[in-house]
Design a protein around this motif. Structure first.
Motif, PDB file in Angstrom:
ATOM      1  N   TYR A 234     -40.343  32.164 -37.582  1.00 50.03           N
ATOM      2  CA  TYR A 234     -39.572  34.473 -36.847  1.00 50.03           C
ATOM      3  C   TYR A 234     -40.188  34.773 -37.303  1.00 50.03           C
TER       4      TYR A 234
ATOM      5  N   LYS B 142     -39.857  24.047 -44.229  1.00 48.21           N
ATOM      6  CA  LYS B 142     -38.769  22.874 -43.451  1.00 48.21           C
ATOM      7  C   LYS B 142     -39.143  22.206 -42.355  1.00 48.21           C
TER       8      LYS B 142
ATOM      9  N   LYS C  66     -39.813  24.458 -39.524  1.00 46.86           N
ATOM     10  CA  LYS C  66     -39.433  25.304 -38.570  1.00 46.86           C
ATOM     11  C   LYS C  66     -39.820  26.313 -37.895  1.00 46.86           C
ATOM     12  N   LYS C  67     -40.020  26.759 -36.543  1.00 46.90           N
ATOM     13  CA  LYS C  67     -41.178  27.650 -35.916  1.00 46.90           C
ATOM     14  C   LYS C  67     -40.237  28.841 -36.773  1.00 46.90           C
TER      15      LYS C  67
ATOM     16  N   ALA D 149     -42.053  18.315 -37.056  1.00 45.69           N
ATOM     17  CA  ALA D 149     -41.376  19.167 -37.393  1.00 45.69           C
ATOM     18  C   ALA D 149     -41.316  20.082 -35.844  1.00 45.69           C
ATOM     19  N   GLU D 150     -40.878  21.274 -35.565  1.00 54.59           N
ATOM     20  CA  GLU D 150     -40.765  21.441 -34.492  1.00 54.59           C
ATOM     21  C   GLU D 150     -41.677  21.552 -33.833  1.00 54.59           C
TER      22      GLU D 150
ATOM     23  N   VAL E  53     -45.476  26.398 -38.333  1.00 49.32           N
ATOM     24  CA  VAL E  53     -43.879  26.197 -39.241  1.00 49.32           C
ATOM     25  C   VAL E  53     -43.920  27.197 -40.530  1.00 49.32           C
TER      26      VAL E  53
END
Length: 276
Positions: free
Chosen positions: A221, A216, A218-219, A207-208, A213
């Motif tokens: 948003y 998926k 991702k950070k 992961a990022e 997260v």
């Protein structure tokens, strides 16, 4: 209200009209404020020249306005009028000092920040403890961290795992203007963070670098976090306004109610004002 036959006032209003090019409405406000002030001086002290006016005269007038129920905003505007007037007199050599310099403008009343009651906060956190989906886990982490740290939305979604100091029991936060601050946290909060990181590594894998997260990897948003928090805050029936910022206010309010030092709370928030 009619402006007194005063050459200084006429000269000042002409300056605003022809040089500053103020609107008719603004000129009328200046004119009315000056007329009211000089009418008060005439009634209370008799004929008074500009050089004879002191901050005591002005304070006395303002005190009367306050007692009559005039709002702080309106009083502030009248002080602004007098400040501009005496600034002009000073600039044109009609007076040697401005008596308004010693007058403090009253602060306009601000709405108190919205916060969640302590018992409602406990119920909300308890209901989040049983969530099992990844989105549910994110909701729990967001709301719990907002309430336990007072972080802003942007600060929390940009938080990285390396910013969690498990040994020192604190979190390094990068705030507005890239200013860093350290927030002490409880062992319970860090244990919750450990469980989340373990679940992230187990279920999502790569992961990022962000601490929180999406499904998926991702950070988070801003809109994701905002809507997710709001969906849970709807369960708090006593809350009118619903947003992540309410939890920041709740963090500060509960600390102050428990006897925390005001300046210490401001420092934890990373801001000079508790309302921000």
């Amino acid at each position: 209200m009619q402006v007194p036959d005063n050459p200084d006032i006429r000269s000042f209003l002409d300056h605003l009209r022809f040089e500053k090019r103020y609107s008719v409405h603004t000129l009328r406000s200046y004119s009315d404020d000056l007329a009211a002030f000089f009418s008060y001086l005439q009634d209370q002290y008799g004929p008074t020249t500009a050089t004879e006016i002191t901050h005591g005269h002005i304070r006395s007038w303002l005190a009367g306005l306050k007692e009559s129920g005039i709002s702080a905003r309106s009083i502030g505007r009248k002080i602004s009028t007098l400040r501009s007037y005496f600034k002009y007199l000073l600039k044109t050599g009609r007076v040697e000092a401005s008596p308004v310099d010693k007058v403090i403008t009253p602060k306009s009343g601000k709405r108190l920040p919205v916060f969640i009651k302590e018992e409602d906060t406990k119920e909300l956190l308890h209901s989040l403890a049983s969530t099992e989906s990844w989105k549910g886990m994110n909701a729990r982490m967001l709301i719990t961290f907002f309430y336990a740290t007072g972080m802003r939305l942007s600060e929390l979604i940009n938080l990285k795992e390396k910013h969690l100091d498990f040994a020192g029991k604190r979190i390094k936060v990068l705030g507005k203007g890239n200013k860093e601050r350290l927030i002490p946290v409880s062992a319970e909060l860090l244990e919750l963070a450990k469980d989340y990181v373990a679940a992230k590594n187990r279920e999502i894998g790569k992961a990022e670098d962000a601490f929180l997260v999406t499904e998926k990897g991702k950070k988070l948003y801003p809109k994701y976090a905002y809507l997710l928090v709001n969906s849970w805050l709807k369960e708090v029936k006593t809350l009118d306004k619903k947003s992540p910022h309410v939890l920041r206010h709740t963090f500060a309010t509960h600390l102050l109610n428990q006897g925390a030092d005001l300046n210490a709370v401001k420092e934890l928030l990373g801001h000079s004002s508790l309302a921000a």
